[in-house]
Scaffold this motif. Structure first.
Motif, short mmCIF file in Angstrom:
data_model
loop_
_atom_site.label_atom_id
_atom_site.label_comp_id
_atom_site.label_asym_id
_atom_site.label_seq_id
_atom_site.Cartn_x
_atom_site.Cartn_y
_atom_site.Cartn_z
N GLY A 94 7.58 -0.50 7.76
CA GLY A 94 7.32 -1.42 6.64
C GLY A 94 6.02 -2.18 6.84
N ALA A 95 5.77 -2.62 8.07
CA ALA A 95 4.51 -3.31 8.37
C ALA A 95 3.33 -2.36 8.21
CB ALA A 95 4.55 -3.88 9.79
N PHE A 134 -2.49 -3.13 1.77
CA PHE A 134 -3.45 -4.24 1.84
C PHE A 134 -4.87 -3.70 1.98
CE2 PHE A 134 -6.00 -7.19 4.38
CZ PHE A 134 -6.02 -8.28 3.54
N ALA A 135 -5.05 -2.70 2.82
CA ALA A 135 -6.38 -2.10 2.99
C ALA A 135 -6.85 -1.45 1.69
CB ALA A 135 -6.35 -1.08 4.12
N GLY A 136 -5.95 -0.82 0.95
CA GLY A 136 -6.31 -0.23 -0.34
C GLY A 136 -6.75 -1.26 -1.35
N LEU A 141 -7.11 2.13 -3.88
CA LEU A 141 -5.70 1.74 -3.93
C LEU A 141 -4.82 2.95 -4.24
CD1 LEU A 141 -3.44 -0.36 -3.85
CD2 LEU A 141 -3.88 -0.78 -6.27
N GLY A 142 -5.29 3.84 -5.12
CA GLY A 142 -4.52 5.05 -5.42
C GLY A 142 -4.30 5.90 -4.18
N GLY A 143 -5.34 6.05 -3.37
CA GLY A 143 -5.19 6.78 -2.13
C GLY A 143 -4.25 6.09 -1.16
N ALA A 144 -4.32 4.76 -1.11
CA ALA A 144 -3.42 4.00 -0.24
C ALA A 144 -1.97 4.13 -0.69
CB ALA A 144 -3.84 2.53 -0.22
N LEU A 145 -1.74 4.16 -2.00
CA LEU A 145 -0.37 4.35 -2.51
C LEU A 145 0.17 5.71 -2.09
CD1 LEU A 145 -0.78 2.85 -6.08
CD2 LEU A 145 0.78 2.02 -4.32
N LEU A 146 -0.66 6.75 -2.16
CA LEU A 146 -0.21 8.07 -1.73
C LEU A 146 0.13 8.08 -0.24
CD1 LEU A 146 -2.62 10.45 -3.65
CD2 LEU A 146 -0.17 10.17 -4.02
N LEU A 147 -0.73 7.49 0.57
CA LEU A 147 -0.49 7.47 2.01
C LEU A 147 0.73 6.62 2.36
CD1 LEU A 147 -1.40 8.31 4.81
CD2 LEU A 147 -2.97 6.38 4.82
N ALA A 148 0.87 5.48 1.72
CA ALA A 148 2.02 4.61 1.99
C ALA A 148 3.33 5.28 1.58
CB ALA A 148 1.86 3.28 1.27
N SER A 149 3.29 6.12 0.57
CA SER A 149 4.53 6.80 0.15
C SER A 149 5.05 7.72 1.25
CB SER A 149 4.31 7.59 -1.14
OG SER A 149 3.51 8.72 -0.92
N VAL A 150 4.16 8.36 1.99
CA VAL A 150 4.58 9.21 3.09
C VAL A 150 5.20 8.38 4.21
CG1 VAL A 150 3.75 10.82 4.85
CG2 VAL A 150 2.84 10.94 2.54
N VAL A 151 4.60 7.23 4.50
CA VAL A 151 5.14 6.35 5.54
C VAL A 151 6.51 5.81 5.13
CG1 VAL A 151 4.75 4.16 6.75
CG2 VAL A 151 2.85 5.74 6.40
N VAL A 152 6.64 5.41 3.87
CA VAL A 152 7.91 4.86 3.39
C VAL A 152 9.00 5.93 3.39
CG1 VAL A 152 9.06 3.91 1.34
CG2 VAL A 152 6.87 2.99 2.08
N ALA A 153 8.67 7.14 2.99
CA ALA A 153 9.67 8.21 2.96
C ALA A 153 10.07 8.64 4.37
CB ALA A 153 9.14 9.41 2.19
N GLY A 154 9.10 8.85 5.23
CA GLY A 154 9.40 9.36 6.56
C GLY A 154 9.87 8.31 7.53
N MET A 156 10.83 4.93 6.81
CA MET A 156 11.83 3.97 6.34
C MET A 156 13.01 4.63 5.66
SD MET A 156 9.21 1.07 4.91
CE MET A 156 10.48 -0.15 4.59
N ARG A 157 12.87 5.91 5.35
CA ARG A 157 13.93 6.69 4.68
C ARG A 157 14.28 6.13 3.30
NH1 ARG A 157 12.93 9.54 8.78
NH2 ARG A 157 14.41 9.98 10.43
N LEU A 158 13.27 5.56 2.62
CA LEU A 158 13.45 5.05 1.25
C LEU A 158 12.79 6.04 0.30
CD1 LEU A 158 12.66 1.28 1.88
CD2 LEU A 158 14.90 2.33 1.61
N VAL A 159 13.51 7.09 -0.03
CA VAL A 159 12.93 8.21 -0.76
C VAL A 159 12.55 7.82 -2.19
CG1 VAL A 159 13.33 10.57 -1.53
CG2 VAL A 159 14.18 9.82 0.68
#
Length: 168
Positions: free
Chosen positions: A29-30, A37-39, A128-141, A143-146
């Motif tokens: 999550g962090a 935030f970087a995006g 920000l769009g690129g950051a959203l895509l990257l964060a989605s992979v982190v959240v899915a893998g 945090m298991r929040l699909v």
């Protein structure tokens, strides 16, 4: 549970598994928050000039020459108080072509222009769009929040697609 094993060992194991799971979710999550935030920070450097254009010099640039990462051309003002300039710079991208004219806003105190209008706003938020895509992979893998990951990923894909479509 093994009959000879005391119940407290099973409880301790469950507690350690829960602590590890919480640690993984907190760390991922962090990391996802840091990516987002970087995006936003990467986008805001350009987006602030486009979105808060009141009081800034706005006009058009006819791109006459491109070299390296920048294109140049004369600036024709459209706002009150703006002055014409023989040469301003605009960042070279796939959306900027020699011979075309673009609506721009000048960064205060510089000769650097950024695209304005809907295309400029969308183009400014591409990081920000690129950051959203990257964060989605982190959240899915991690945090298991699909479902949340799908929302983040689709939001990023829509933003990037809209920016590409608006810049053409």
């Amino acid at each position: 549970m093994i009959p000879a094993m005391p119940a407290s060992a099973s409880t301790a194991r469950q507690a350690s598994v829960s602590a590890l799971r919480f640690g993984r979710v907190a760390a991922m999550g962090a990391l996802a928050a840091l990516i987002l935030f970087a995006g936003v920070r990467g986008s805001w450097g350009t987006a602030q000039h486009v979105m808060l254009a009141k009081g800034r010099e706005s006009g058009t640039v006819k791109v006459t020459r491109c070299a390296g990462d920048t294109c140049t051309g004369p600036f024709t003002p459209t706002s009150a108080g703006a002055r014409p300039r023989a040469r301003v710079e605009i960042g070279k991208s796939v959306a900027v072509r020699t011979g075309s004219t673009y609506a721009v806003v000048l960064k205060p105190g510089t000769g650097e222009a950024v695209r304005s209008g809907p295309a400029g706003v969308l183009y400014a938020w591409v990081p920000l769009g690129g950051a959203l895509l990257l964060a989605s992979v982190v959240v899915a893998g991690g945090m298991r929040l699909v479902r949340t990951a799908w929302v983040l990923g689709l939001s990023g894909a829509v933003l990037l697609t809209a920016a590409f479509a608006a810049s053409q």
